[in-house]
Design a protein around this motif. Structure first.
Motif, PDB file in Angstrom:
ATOM      1  N   ALA A 295       0.804  -1.223   0.000  1.00  0.00           N
ATOM      2  CA  ALA A 295       0.000   0.000   0.000  1.00  0.00           C
ATOM      3  C   ALA A 295       0.838   1.274   0.000  1.00  0.00           C
ATOM      4  CB  ALA A 295      -0.934   0.010   1.211  1.00  0.00           C
ATOM      5  N   LEU A 296       1.994   1.225   0.627  1.00  0.00           N
ATOM      6  CA  LEU A 296       2.792   2.442   0.797  1.00  0.00           C
ATOM      7  C   LEU A 296       3.418   2.937  -0.496  1.00  0.00           C
ATOM      8  CD1 LEU A 296       4.716   1.871   4.149  1.00  0.00           C
ATOM      9  CD2 LEU A 296       3.018   3.645   3.676  1.00  0.00           C
ATOM     10  N   ALA A 297       3.399   4.244  -0.672  1.00  0.00           N
ATOM     11  CA  ALA A 297       4.142   4.885  -1.752  1.00  0.00           C
ATOM     12  C   ALA A 297       5.631   4.652  -1.487  1.00  0.00           C
ATOM     13  CB  ALA A 297       3.828   6.382  -1.770  1.00  0.00           C
ATOM     14  N   PRO A 298       6.487   4.760  -2.511  1.00  0.00           N
ATOM     15  CA  PRO A 298       7.926   4.518  -2.303  1.00  0.00           C
ATOM     16  C   PRO A 298       8.537   5.341  -1.165  1.00  0.00           C
ATOM     17  CG  PRO A 298       7.448   4.630  -4.630  1.00  0.00           C
ATOM     18  CD  PRO A 298       6.172   5.010  -3.916  1.00  0.00           C
ATOM     19  N   SER A 299       8.061   6.549  -0.944  1.00  0.00           N
ATOM     20  CA  SER A 299       8.608   7.367   0.141  1.00  0.00           C
ATOM     21  C   SER A 299       7.713   7.335   1.385  1.00  0.00           C
ATOM     22  CB  SER A 299       8.773   8.814  -0.330  1.00  0.00           C
ATOM     23  OG  SER A 299       7.498   9.341  -0.692  1.00  0.00           O
ATOM     24  N   GLY A 300       6.782   6.384   1.431  1.00  0.00           N
ATOM     25  CA  GLY A 300       5.844   6.294   2.544  1.00  0.00           C
ATOM     26  C   GLY A 300       6.487   5.834   3.835  1.00  0.00           C
ATOM     27  N   ALA A 301       5.767   6.003   4.931  1.00  0.00           N
ATOM     28  CA  ALA A 301       6.271   5.645   6.252  1.00  0.00           C
ATOM     29  C   ALA A 301       5.253   4.782   6.990  1.00  0.00           C
ATOM     30  CB  ALA A 301       6.551   6.909   7.061  1.00  0.00           C
ATOM     31  N   PHE A 302       5.779   3.919   7.862  1.00  0.00           N
ATOM     32  CA  PHE A 302       4.957   3.027   8.680  1.00  0.00           C
ATOM     33  C   PHE A 302       5.421   3.133  10.120  1.00  0.00           C
ATOM     34  CE2 PHE A 302       4.730  -1.333  10.588  1.00  0.00           C
ATOM     35  CZ  PHE A 302       3.356  -1.388  10.759  1.00  0.00           C
ATOM     36  N   THR A 303       4.471   3.210  11.031  1.00  0.00           N
ATOM     37  CA  THR A 303       4.807   3.195  12.447  1.00  0.00           C
ATOM     38  C   THR A 303       3.772   2.352  13.186  1.00  0.00           C
ATOM     39  OG1 THR A 303       5.378   4.543  14.375  1.00  0.00           O
ATOM     40  CG2 THR A 303       3.515   5.276  13.069  1.00  0.00           C
ATOM     41  N   THR A 304       4.200   1.759  14.288  1.00  0.00           N
ATOM     42  CA  THR A 304       3.307   0.915  15.068  1.00  0.00           C
ATOM     43  C   THR A 304       3.679   0.984  16.539  1.00  0.00           C
ATOM     44  OG1 THR A 304       2.326  -1.298  15.224  1.00  0.00           O
ATOM     45  CG2 THR A 304       4.703  -1.186  14.815  1.00  0.00           C
ATOM     46  N   SER A 305       2.747   0.572  17.351  1.00  0.00           N
ATOM     47  CA  SER A 305       2.970   0.495  18.787  1.00  0.00           C
ATOM     48  C   SER A 305       2.686  -0.933  19.214  1.00  0.00           C
ATOM     49  CB  SER A 305       2.018   1.443  19.509  1.00  0.00           C
ATOM     50  OG  SER A 305       2.094   1.231  20.899  1.00  0.00           O
TER      51      SER A 305
END
Length: 161
Positions: A126-136
Motif C-alpha cells: 500500500a505504501l508509496a515509495p517514500s511512505g512511512a509506517f509506524t506501530t505500537s
C-alpha cells in the motif's frame, strides 16, 4: 476483556502515544494516511491534527462493531471494514492509489507470525515509495492469576506487563 481477539488494549491509547505515532504523518501537502485498528480514536485525533488541508484519513477495522464507532464519531475519517492483511488492495476501493503513511495500533502480540507477515506485506504493497509506517506493540493482560512471575500474553516472563 471479553473481546481479546478483536481488542488488544484494555484502555484507549494515550494522547502522548498518539502524538508519537502520528509523527510519520506528512504535515505539508495533501497526503493519504491509513490507520490500522483505530478503535475509539485517540490516535485518529493526533493524525488529524497533523494532516495538511486536502489530505485523506482512512481507518481499517476488521470488526463491524469497531468499524461502526469511528463512522459515528469521526465523520471526517473514512472507515473501511476489512482485514489489515488486505491493505494492498483495500484503499483502491476508496479511490486511493497510494498511501503516504500507515499508523498501526494493532495487537501484534495476539497474532501468529504468519498473520503478522501478511499484514506487513499488505502495508508494504500500500505504501508509496517514500511512505512511512509506524506501530505500537501491545502486550495483552497476563493470563496467569496470582503473585509472582508468569508468562504474559506476549510470552515474556514478567511480574508486570
Amino acid at each position: 476483556m471479553r473481546r481479546q481477539r478483536v481488542v488488544g488494549a484494555i484502555a484507549p491509547s494515550s494522547p502522548a502515544l498518539g502524538r508519537a505515532l502520528s509523527a510519520v504523518v506528512p504535515a505539508l501537502g495533501p497526503s493519504v494516511v491509513v490507520e490500522l485498528g483505530a478503535g475509539t480514536g485517540p490516535v485518529s485525533e493526533a493524525i488529524r491534527a497533523r494532516l495538511a488541508p486536502g489530505s485523506r484519513q482512512l481507518a481499517v477495522e476488521i470488526d463491524p462493531g469497531m468499524a461502526a464507532h469511528p463512522r459515528r464519531t469521526k465523520p471526517w475519517m473514512e472507515t473501511i471494514e476489512g482485514d489489515a492483511a488486505d491493505l494492498g488492495e483495500l484503499p483502491a476501493g476508496a479511490g486511493v492509489d497510494r498511501v503516504d503513511a500507515v499508523v498501526s495500533t494493532l495487537p501484534w502480540s495476539l497474532f501468529p507470525g504468519e498473520r503478522q507477515e501478511r499484514i506487513l506485506a499488505g502495508v508494504g504493497r500500500a505504501l508509496a515509495p517514500s511512505g512511512a509506517f509506524t506501530t505500537s506493540p501491545t502486550c495483552p493482560p497476563c493470563r496467569s492469576p496470582g503473585p509472582g512471575p508468569r508468562a504474559c500474553g506476549c510470552g515474556r516472563p514478567s511480574t508486570r506487563c
